[in-house]
Structures are given as C-alpha cells and as structure tokens.
Design an enzyme around this catalytic site. Structure first.
Site, PDB file in Angstrom:
ATOM      1  N   HIS A 136      -6.979  -5.419  -1.348  1.00  0.00           N
ATOM      2  CA  HIS A 136      -5.864  -4.574  -0.950  1.00  0.00           C
ATOM      3  C   HIS A 136      -5.225  -5.080   0.342  1.00  0.00           C
ATOM      4  CE1 HIS A 136      -3.587  -0.906  -1.301  1.00  0.00           C
ATOM      5  NE2 HIS A 136      -3.910  -0.516  -0.094  1.00  0.00           N
ATOM      6  N   SER A 152       0.842  -1.194   0.000  1.00  0.00           N
ATOM      7  CA  SER A 152       0.000   0.000   0.000  1.00  0.00           C
ATOM      8  C   SER A 152       0.885   1.255   0.000  1.00  0.00           C
ATOM      9  CB  SER A 152      -0.965  -0.043   1.181  1.00  0.00           C
ATOM     10  OG  SER A 152      -1.918   0.992   1.096  1.00  0.00           O
ATOM     11  N   GLU A 206      -8.824  -5.100  -6.958  1.00  0.00           N
ATOM     12  CA  GLU A 206      -8.465  -3.826  -6.344  1.00  0.00           C
ATOM     13  C   GLU A 206      -8.787  -2.629  -7.235  1.00  0.00           C
ATOM     14  OE1 GLU A 206      -4.900  -3.225  -4.060  1.00  0.00           O
ATOM     15  OE2 GLU A 206      -4.288  -5.295  -4.436  1.00  0.00           O
TER      16      GLU A 206
END
Length: 332
Positions: free
Chosen positions: A299, A175, A269
């Site tokens: 995610h 991320s 995602e």
C-alpha cells in the site's frame, strides 16, 4: 511465489473484469527494496502507535528525513481557503498555468502533509510537464467528514477559477487521497459541474464495509492495511455514518459518466479487491478504466520514488496517462 505478473490476475478475474494491465515481473532488487521499506515504516512507528496524532508525527518524522525533490519550483498558494503547494518543473520557458494535476495525499485521513507527499507531487510535475497542486486538506480526528471532501472540491474549483481548463486537469491521489479524487467526481456529477480530463486512483479505499475477499486472502502479506486499520480510519473520519454510504465508500455510488480512470494497486494489498471491483463497476457503467496490478507492491508504494524503482516506474505511468488525456499536450 512472490514473483507475480499482472496478466496472471487478469486470468483469475471474471470475464467482465479481465482488463488488468501487465506491468512486468517483480525483480529480486524490487523485492529487496520493498522489504527495506517495510522495515523503515515499522521502525518509524507510523503504523503501530494507537494514538493517531502520534502516528501522524511519526510519519512526518520519517518523511522529513527523506530527500527533497530536485528540479522543481514550489510556491505556496491559498486554494479557496485550502493551503497548498503549486509545484512545477524547473525548465527554461516552462509555461505555468496550462496543465495541472490536483494531488490528494493519503494517510488514513489522519496524517500526511505537503512535506510527506512533496516527492510524488514533484515526480508527477516533471513527468507530465504539468503544474501539480498538492493540498493540505483538514485532517481527522480534529476535522471529520465532510471537511476533507469539501477541501478537495474547493481546490479543484480553485484550479478552474485560476484559468486551467477542465480538459487540462487530472485529479490523482493514493489511498484515501484516491478516495477523495473519486468523491470530487461524484460531487461534480451530482451538481452537473465541469469534469476533469481524467482521474488516477492509487490503491483507493472504496469499501469501508470491508467486504473484499482480498482483505482475508492478503491479510498475511499486507503489513499495514487490513480490517482493523479500516475500522480505525472509519471511526476517526465518519464514526456514525454507514460504511456503505456512497459519500464514504464510492464502490456503492452510481459511477455513470465517470471520466477516464487509471487505477494502480499492489498484488499483495488487502485493498486489491477494492480496486478490482471499482474498475469493474466503472466499466459496467460505460466508463473507460485501466487497472494496473503491480506485482509484490504494498500500500502506498508510489510515494517513495527516492527508495523504490517501482515507485519511479509507476509514477511515470501516471504521468503518461495524464499527458494522454490533457487537451493541450506538452511539447515533446
């Protein structure tokens, strides 16, 4: 419809982008595990609370209830003023200080800690026979840009000054941790500093301008990340800076000279296109990049190896990638 093959995506991409690696099909068990994870995350409140500090606390509480990693040793370190855990495999005659992975946790720049990401760090330490430095970089909203990047760069330089060769260091993160991993490289390229052997970016946020088509196409399939969440992260992290500033959104940076790069992203995602476009841009700049699109994954699935078989598998592929790029390979 929820059983996808990464190779299918390669057929959907333009010719210059058709390099997605096949990682197999999603099994029924995998789909069931993902749905249980989504429920656990929703029940925790970690992605629902309006207050970011409460979100942070909710995520900490969720991860505090997860198993501690096994078969590793952990030592607290001060990495140039940044608190961190140095994690290595608990094996007889293991040589500390030879190979290292700098791991940068995700969490929207406002959450995540040494505890929340200890399991993925330990998984990589064991899989790659390497020391993993997991750092506790400063968080928003108390600390905004460029505190997070400064802490990440400081930790990388600590590894260099502690005796690790640049060729034996891999930088990884998921991320916004993946975003930070990329920004370390951009910083080193600007300064003509030593580059690591390779980089791993798992579902990185590369475009805070939110121009990727998958933000719309996958909006109903991605339970936690979307345009609203990107706006929340941007406002807490940088607020007054342009979302197309390369120091914020690496998709807009000059990526020439980038080290070998592995990108992992889930097929459902909203950030799928962030990864695909980054891979294509690195490749166009002459870089070596591998893109893995994992069917059915959401995610940050990689940080849950204790619940997800696909997290254990994807962590294994990251470890293999690191080993393949270390100058000094671990003994088999």
């Amino acid at each position: 419809m929820n059983i996808l093959v990464a190779a299918v995506f390669s057929l959907m991409l333009p010719a210059s982008e058709a390099h997605a690696l096949e990682v197999g099909q999603q099994t029924k068990a995998s789909g069931e595990q993902i749905e249980k994870l989504i429920k656990a995350l929703r029940d925790s409140g970690a992605m629902a609370d309006k207050d970011l500090l409460q979100r942070r606390a909710d995520f900490e509480n969720l991860m505090a209830a997860t198993p501690d990693p096994t078969r590793v040793q952990i030592r607290r370190v001060d990495a140039n003023g940044v608190a961190g855990d140095l994690i290595w495999p608990a094996r007889l005659h293991y040589g500390i200080g030879r190979r290292a992975i700098l791991y940068l946790h995700g969490g929207g720049f406002y959450s995540g800690s040494l505890r929340t990401h200890r399991n993925i760090a330990a998984s990589l330490a064991k899989g790659a026979s390497a020391d993993v430095l997991l750092i506790d970089y400063r968080l928003a909203p108390e600390h905004g840009f460029p505190s997070q990047i400064n802490d990440a760069v400081a930790a990388y330089r600590w590894l260099l000054s502690s005796g690790y060769k640049a060729g034996n260091i891999v930088i990884a993160g998921e991320s916004v941790g993946g975003t930070l991993a990329i920004e370390i490289i951009l910083n080193q390229l600007r300064l003509k500093g030593a580059l690591p052997a390779a980089v791993v970016a798992m579902s990185p946020v590369t475009d805070f301008a939110a121009t990727g088509a998958s933000l719309v196409a996958n909006a109903s399939r991605d339970p936690f990340m979307g345009k609203e969440e990107l706006t929340i992260i941007h406002n807490a992290y940088v607020a007054d800076r342009s979302p197309v500033d390369p120091e914020i959104s690496p998709l807009y940076a000059n990526l020439a000279g980038f080290p070998p790069l592995l990108i992992q992203v889930g097929s459902r995602e909203t950030l799928l296109d962030d990864s695909v476009r980054l891979a294509d841009k690195v490749r166009q700049a002459g870089g070596d990049v591998a893109l893995e699109i994992w069917p059915g994954m959401i995610h940050q699935w990689q940080i849950f190896p204790f619940w997800l078989e696909d997290a254990r598998k994807s962590n294994g592929r990251v470890a293999e990638f690191a080993i393949s790029h270390f100058v000094d390979k671990p003994a088999q």
